[in-house]
Design an enzyme around this catalytic site. Structure first.
Site, PDB file in Angstrom:
ATOM      1  N   SER A 146       0.852  -1.185   0.000  1.00  0.00           N
ATOM      2  CA  SER A 146       0.000   0.000   0.000  1.00  0.00           C
ATOM      3  C   SER A 146       0.887   1.234   0.000  1.00  0.00           C
ATOM      4  O   SER A 146       2.041   1.184   0.417  1.00  0.00           O
ATOM      5  CB  SER A 146      -0.870   0.006   1.260  1.00  0.00           C
ATOM      6  OG  SER A 146      -1.398   1.289   1.521  1.00  0.00           O
TER       7      SER A 146
ATOM      8  N   TYR B 269       0.805   0.162  10.642  1.00  0.00           N
ATOM      9  CA  TYR B 269       0.331  -0.271   9.324  1.00  0.00           C
ATOM     10  C   TYR B 269       1.403   0.006   8.273  1.00  0.00           C
ATOM     11  O   TYR B 269       1.704  -0.839   7.429  1.00  0.00           O
ATOM     12  CB  TYR B 269      -0.960   0.468   8.976  1.00  0.00           C
ATOM     13  CG  TYR B 269      -1.520   0.135   7.604  1.00  0.00           C
ATOM     14  CD1 TYR B 269      -1.983  -1.141   7.311  1.00  0.00           C
ATOM     15  CD2 TYR B 269      -1.602   1.110   6.612  1.00  0.00           C
ATOM     16  CE1 TYR B 269      -2.497  -1.448   6.053  1.00  0.00           C
ATOM     17  CE2 TYR B 269      -2.115   0.812   5.351  1.00  0.00           C
ATOM     18  CZ  TYR B 269      -2.569  -0.475   5.082  1.00  0.00           C
ATOM     19  OH  TYR B 269      -3.079  -0.763   3.842  1.00  0.00           O
TER      20      TYR B 269
END
Length: 324
Positions: free
Chosen positions: A161, A186
């Site tokens: 991502s 994350y």
């Protein structure tokens, strides 16, 4: 080309941000090919499974919630569901052992499942859940499945991502034992997804197996399940009623699935590997200060990739390449 690294620069694929998974598979016949898609029953994963099946592939969908997966995939031909919890290494081993016992080979592995910005959660021996699930679970899965991964053409696709911009690997506190930040955690996990592909490609390419990582794009999917609505409002993603504020800024799930399907199947990527992709092309290095595009140097650094591989092998107790 097989023994040299692939430049991290666009190749002019002919596809772009609005291309769909069906677009990139146009004219590609996957009959007889076996693909594995973690999380292939929700959000981007579901669209990935649909597109691969439509092109003729047999798709194995390992799922933490097998009943939900069977319901979501009902009616799709050539799809099978098996239980797998990426946060539980015993579950990873059981799934892999079962697949290897079937005697089949894999042509495509897409590590699509993941968690994003969850509250602080510990799994296994106290590991931070985003790093453990998004990275270590997939690391153990691919290494355990290695005997089944088809030499001379298989591809392993690690879904990362743009979130990797938020953090490199925190070597001094990888499991966030000194204060937890859900977005930086994350980011670290997504950086790990890129580094995994960098080093796997280096280890596997002499057998003709190539690895890629990618940013699928901004998409509103169940991945956001851990985010309070107000946080998504504050980030400018949705309005108070939950509608996207900038629909043009988000991809549809069909568009979001395109880059991983392109990575798994495109003939344009033959002989290449170890690179990070976005919008159905190889991404450029991220310019300094730009948080919107490209790949950070810390995510494609071969030294960090090798260091993370060694750490991951130690933590999970599995390394298909250790004998080398």
């Amino acid at each position: 080309m097989s023994n040299s690294s692939t430049p991290q620069h666009r190749i002019g694929s002919g596809f772009g941000a609005r291309s769909t998974a069906d677009d990139v598979l146009h004219g590609i016949d996957l009959t007889g090919r076996v693909a594995l898609v973690t999380g292939g029953y929700s959000g981007l994963g579901l669209e990935t499974t649909r597109a691969l099946v439509k092109a003729g592939a047999q798709v194995v969908v390992p799922a933490r919630r097998p009943d939900s997966a069977r319901e979501a995939l009902d009616g799709l031909p050539r799809v099978e569901v098996s239980a797998l919890d990426l946060g539980d290494l015993g579950s990873v081993r059981a799934f892999a052992d079962g697949f290897l016992a079937s005697g089949r080979t894999l042509d495509i592995v897409i590590g699509n499942a993941g968690v994003m910005a969850c509250p602080e959660t510990r799994v296994g021996p106290g590991w931070e859940a985003q790093f453990a699930t998004n990275h270590l679970g997939h690391f153990a899965l691919v290494n355990r499945l290695w005997p089944a991964i088809e030499p001379g053409g298989a591809r392993v696709v690690s879904v990362s991502s743009r979130g990797h911009h938020a953090s490199g690997i925190r070597w001094d506190d990888i499991h966030w034992e000194r204060g937890y930040d859900k977005w930086e955690a994350y980011g670290q996990a997504k950086t790990a997804n890129v580094l995994f592909a960098v080093h796997l490609d280096r280890l596997a390419r002499d057998r003709g197996v190539r690895a890629f990582s990618l940013h699928p794009g901004g998409i509103l999917t169940p991945l956001q399940r851990h985010l309070p609505r107000q946080e998504m409002v504050d980030r400018g993603w949705i309005d108070e009623q939950g509608a996207p504020l900038n629909p043009e800024g988000f991809k549809t799930p069909q568009q979001g699935a395109a880059t991983q399907v392109w990575a798994a199947t495109s003939p344009r990527l033959d002989g290449m590997g170890g690179v990070y992709l976005e919008d159905c092309d190889i991404a450029e290095p991220a310019p300094d200060g730009d948080e919107r595009t490209g790949v950070k140097d810390w995510a494609v650094d071969p030294g960090q990739a090798a260091r993370l591989w060694e750490l991951s092998a130690r933590l999970t107790g599995v390394d298909a390449f250790a004998a080398r």
